[in-house]
Design a protein around this motif. Structure first.
Motif, short mmCIF file in Angstrom:
data_model
loop_
_atom_site.label_atom_id
_atom_site.label_comp_id
_atom_site.label_asym_id
_atom_site.label_seq_id
_atom_site.Cartn_x
_atom_site.Cartn_y
_atom_site.Cartn_z
N ARG A 152 1.95 12.86 5.32
CA ARG A 152 1.65 11.91 6.39
C ARG A 152 1.43 10.53 5.77
O ARG A 152 0.71 10.39 4.79
CB ARG A 152 0.40 12.37 7.14
CG ARG A 152 0.09 11.54 8.36
CD ARG A 152 -0.84 12.22 9.35
NE ARG A 152 -0.45 13.57 9.72
CZ ARG A 152 0.48 13.90 10.61
NH1 ARG A 152 1.16 12.96 11.22
NH2 ARG A 152 0.74 15.15 10.89
N THR A 165 -0.23 7.19 5.11
CA THR A 165 -1.59 6.69 5.27
C THR A 165 -1.66 5.17 5.20
O THR A 165 -2.57 4.58 5.77
CB THR A 165 -2.54 7.30 4.22
OG1 THR A 165 -2.06 7.00 2.92
CG2 THR A 165 -2.66 8.80 4.41
N LYS A 166 -0.73 4.55 4.49
CA LYS A 166 -0.74 3.08 4.36
C LYS A 166 0.68 2.55 4.28
O LYS A 166 1.55 3.16 3.67
CB LYS A 166 -1.46 2.66 3.08
CG LYS A 166 -2.92 2.99 3.04
CD LYS A 166 -3.51 2.58 1.70
CE LYS A 166 -4.90 3.17 1.55
NZ LYS A 166 -5.39 3.09 0.17
N GLU A 194 0.22 10.86 2.04
CA GLU A 194 -0.74 11.89 1.62
C GLU A 194 -0.06 13.25 1.77
O GLU A 194 0.34 13.63 2.87
CB GLU A 194 -2.01 11.83 2.46
CG GLU A 194 -3.07 12.80 1.98
CD GLU A 194 -4.36 12.68 2.75
OE1 GLU A 194 -5.42 12.57 2.12
OE2 GLU A 194 -4.30 12.71 4.00
N GLU A 207 -1.82 11.91 -3.15
CA GLU A 207 -0.94 10.91 -2.57
C GLU A 207 0.24 10.62 -3.49
O GLU A 207 0.16 10.80 -4.71
CB GLU A 207 -1.70 9.60 -2.35
CG GLU A 207 -2.81 9.69 -1.35
CD GLU A 207 -3.56 8.38 -1.20
OE1 GLU A 207 -4.10 8.16 -0.11
OE2 GLU A 207 -3.59 7.58 -2.16
N PRO A 209 1.32 4.12 9.62
CA PRO A 209 0.33 5.16 9.32
C PRO A 209 0.26 6.20 10.43
O PRO A 209 0.36 5.88 11.62
CB PRO A 209 -0.98 4.37 9.22
CG PRO A 209 -0.54 3.01 8.78
CD PRO A 209 0.76 2.77 9.52
N GLY A 210 0.15 7.46 10.01
CA GLY A 210 0.09 8.57 10.96
C GLY A 210 1.42 9.29 11.12
O GLY A 210 1.46 10.43 11.56
#
Length: 69
Positions: A12, A14-15, A28, A34, A51-52
């Motif tokens: 997923r 994250t940034k 991640e 990561e 993100p997500g």
């Protein structure tokens, strides 16, 4: 998605940090693990990465270098 690469890691995002030309994408893979990729900003924007989102880190390399102190 069919690929010749054997190393496909699902995770997923994250940034997403956009620079002037390149974007750094952090995925991640599992809690606390990561992987970071730098791609062109145009590619990141074209893929609408945020993100997500679920994404795959695809690694195609002929060498993995290991070092120790």
């Amino acid at each position: 998605m069919k690929l010749s690469a054997r190393n496909v890691l699902k995770g997923r995002i994250t940034k997403v940090n956009h620079g002037a030309v390149e974007s750094e994408i952090v995925i991640e893979l599992s809690p606390g693990v990561e992987i970071v990729s730098t791609i062109t900003k145009a590619s990141a924007e074209g893929m609408k990465l945020k993100p997500g989102d679920t994404a795959h880190a695809i690694i195609k390399a002929s060498n993995v270098i290991i070092g120790v102190d």
